[in-house]
Design a protein around this motif. Sequence first.
Motif, short mmCIF file in Angstrom:
data_model
loop_
_atom_site.label_atom_id
_atom_site.label_comp_id
_atom_site.label_asym_id
_atom_site.label_seq_id
_atom_site.Cartn_x
_atom_site.Cartn_y
_atom_site.Cartn_z
N ALA A 152 -1.45 10.91 -13.48
CA ALA A 152 -1.45 9.53 -13.03
C ALA A 152 -1.19 8.55 -14.17
CB ALA A 152 -2.76 9.20 -12.34
N HIS A 153 -1.53 8.93 -15.39
CA HIS A 153 -1.34 7.96 -16.47
C HIS A 153 -0.54 8.57 -17.62
CE1 HIS A 153 -3.78 4.95 -14.65
NE2 HIS A 153 -4.67 5.89 -14.37
N ARG B 216 0.83 -1.20 0.00
CA ARG B 216 0.00 0.00 0.00
C ARG B 216 0.88 1.27 0.00
NH1 ARG B 216 -4.44 1.38 -1.94
NH2 ARG B 216 -4.86 -0.82 -1.77
N LEU C 242 2.21 1.95 -3.36
CA LEU C 242 1.17 2.53 -4.23
C LEU C 242 1.01 4.01 -3.94
CD1 LEU C 242 -1.63 -0.18 -4.28
CD2 LEU C 242 0.13 0.28 -5.97
N ILE C 243 1.00 4.35 -2.65
CA ILE C 243 0.82 5.76 -2.28
C ILE C 243 1.99 6.58 -2.81
CG2 ILE C 243 0.76 7.35 -0.31
CD1 ILE C 243 -0.72 5.17 1.22
N LYS C 244 3.22 6.03 -2.66
CA LYS C 244 4.38 6.77 -3.14
C LYS C 244 4.31 6.98 -4.64
CE LYS C 244 7.94 4.56 -1.45
NZ LYS C 244 9.25 4.17 -0.94
N ALA C 245 3.94 5.89 -5.35
CA ALA C 245 3.86 5.99 -6.80
C ALA C 245 2.82 7.02 -7.20
CB ALA C 245 3.51 4.63 -7.39
N TYR C 246 1.71 7.07 -6.46
CA TYR C 246 0.65 8.01 -6.78
C TYR C 246 1.16 9.45 -6.68
CZ TYR C 246 -3.72 10.59 -6.35
OH TYR C 246 -4.74 11.47 -6.54
N TRP C 247 1.87 9.75 -5.60
CA TRP C 247 2.31 11.14 -5.42
C TRP C 247 3.48 11.49 -6.32
CZ3 TRP C 247 -0.68 14.61 -3.66
CH2 TRP C 247 -1.68 14.25 -2.76
N LYS C 248 4.24 10.45 -6.71
CA LYS C 248 5.36 10.71 -7.60
C LYS C 248 4.84 11.18 -8.97
CE LYS C 248 8.73 7.85 -6.67
NZ LYS C 248 9.31 6.52 -6.66
N LEU C 249 3.71 10.56 -9.37
CA LEU C 249 3.18 10.87 -10.69
C LEU C 249 2.13 11.97 -10.66
CD1 LEU C 249 2.79 7.20 -11.89
CD2 LEU C 249 4.64 8.78 -12.40
N TYR C 250 1.68 12.34 -9.47
CA TYR C 250 0.61 13.32 -9.35
C TYR C 250 0.99 14.62 -10.05
CZ TYR C 250 -2.95 16.11 -7.07
OH TYR C 250 -4.01 16.93 -6.84
#
Lengths: 361, 295
Positions: free
Chosen positions: A360-361, A346, A349-357
């Motif tokens: 997201a895609h 989890r 996932l959170i780190k990846a989310y903020w890295k790409l924020y």
Amino acid sequence: MQNKCGQFFTSYRQENRLFKTWFERFWLLVLFVGLILYPLCFDSYVLQLCMINIAIIAAVSLNVLTGACGQISLGQGAFVGVGAYAGVWFVQSGAAMLPEWMFVVFGGPFIPAILCGGLVTALVGMFFGIPSLRLKGIYLAIATLAAQFILEYVFLHWKSVTGGHSGMAVPAPEIFGYTFDTYPRMFYLTLACAVLMVYLATNLMRSKPGRAFVSIRDHHLSAEIVGVNLFWYKLQAFAVSAFMAGVAGGLWAHTARYLTPSPTFGIGLSISYLAMIIIGGLGSVLGAVYGAIFISVLPICLDLLAELVGGFFPELATPIKATKGGVFGLVLMLFLIFEPEGLAHRWRLIKAYWKLYPFAH
Amino acid sequence: MEHLLEHIIIGLALGSVYSLVALGFVIIYKATKVVNFAQGELVMVGAYICFAFTVQAGLPFVASFLLTLIFSVILALAIERLALRPLIGEPIISVIMVTIGMSAVLKTLVQLFWGTTKKNFPEVLPDVTVKIGGLPLEIEYIAAFILALLLFVIFSLFFKYSRKGVAMRATAFDQLAAASMGIGIKNIFAMSWCIAAIVSCFGGVIVGVIQDINTDLGHVGLLVFPAVILGGLDSLLGAALGGLFIGVLQKVCEGAAHEYLGLGGFGNVASFLFLVVILMIKPYGLFGTEEIERV
């Protein structure tokens, strides 16, 4: 291992570092400064922090065996108990058996005793690991369950070493004449040990034995075919895991300063260690750390909640405290059903989310 | 040992409870390959529900027993649907841990509703003692033994001859083949949990009638492992015989250790030591299916 986009290594040394970016190193430093300052500034919950450090060591040790090597152990709590009793025995009665130079190098009997306690536990762990060559999955789980019950019985009845039902007092540890007789002092000692053990486990997992463990977990036949000696590496996993559990036990004994065998080192403890590594994420060292913190903080939060609610509805305070076991079970079940890969996954996932924020895609 | 016969007979009575719990365990394992660590808690819940209907609601024993059976079936269905079905195909450790988590939840629920003090069942059977081999024995023990035997015969016949029983065996043997022959695998899973719950419920009520019940009753679910392993994890006959044998072994070893070594409470450890020996020399038990694999 996810790294920042645009992070280029120019040497193997850079790539092999545990903490690759300045950002990580900085926040880790902040965390440790915070942890070191905490007992100086506050005096509540220091004992709980010590116990969290010990739980981290035990959870990481079980993670080597169950998470990495895939050998389910329901006896880790008893191994911690063996380490506790062996450590205390080496400090008190067994100190004469230790060679003289150890006292000089390590400044007293404490460190050699903890290490010897770990070695004794490793031997016990290897003994109960022998069936693992023939047994897999559920059968091994039941064999370790048997180890749990047998060892617990030994704790209760080997009165000359363990003090039996009534338990025994443990003297405060002493290193180079410095006595660790208060919880804040024990906190620094356990913190140092926890950091050392997590470091050892992390490096073990990325070296040859660690890779062999993972290959055994993923498919034991292919592991044997590519040249991993199953019996030897399984025994190694049991030995390393039990050694670390034994160290955790020795620290436990010297933190609690009083040992009672049951239910301290009972089946409940083994189950809570398993819950820690599952909630944290099987096979991930960092996950075991998160899991240990989570499971140790859960009852503290329930106590706080009980206090808070008890202020308004006094009759509800006791039932809330009584639900600890049930909440633990429920959290475990919910994690298994909804987040089987645990907190570590989890967090990624959170780190990846903020890295790409915000892209997201 | 002068009390040998006494130990053996008490052991057989204890063993018949073990047999029942082991039977429930084996039925679940056989059909779904789930190792149920919450079996003891199902026994405990059965005993407490029956207690609630009989003592707290004041119903006659037969009625409350039937209500208890219905309740355990509903509980088993809920457990299977909510906790186990999402985990089909997950590694074995997840399944083990979910049943362990469930056992903690059930134990806490029982403690919340009924507290942790001992509860006494009312006298269900007449207070008669029968002499066996010159030994006075309360009729409850004999009833427990006969009931265990009866249930074992019923379920053996069920698995051998009834349509559902054959379907369950087929599922246990090969899930994929069974599904392609039109057997509803999910129904089979649900049904095996129901049967296991009913059997454990019988076990719980027997324990309640023999002695009083408390919230540590769930422990029996762990003590039954030696019996299951001795008989073989997937054999009904093995569960029944293993349960009886482990019951006797426990009582005899406990008596012997107490008499000759002065050790108390050796029975449980004796059965676990025995378990380790079986695992070393014959891991698939007396009647279990051997998985042969050469490395």
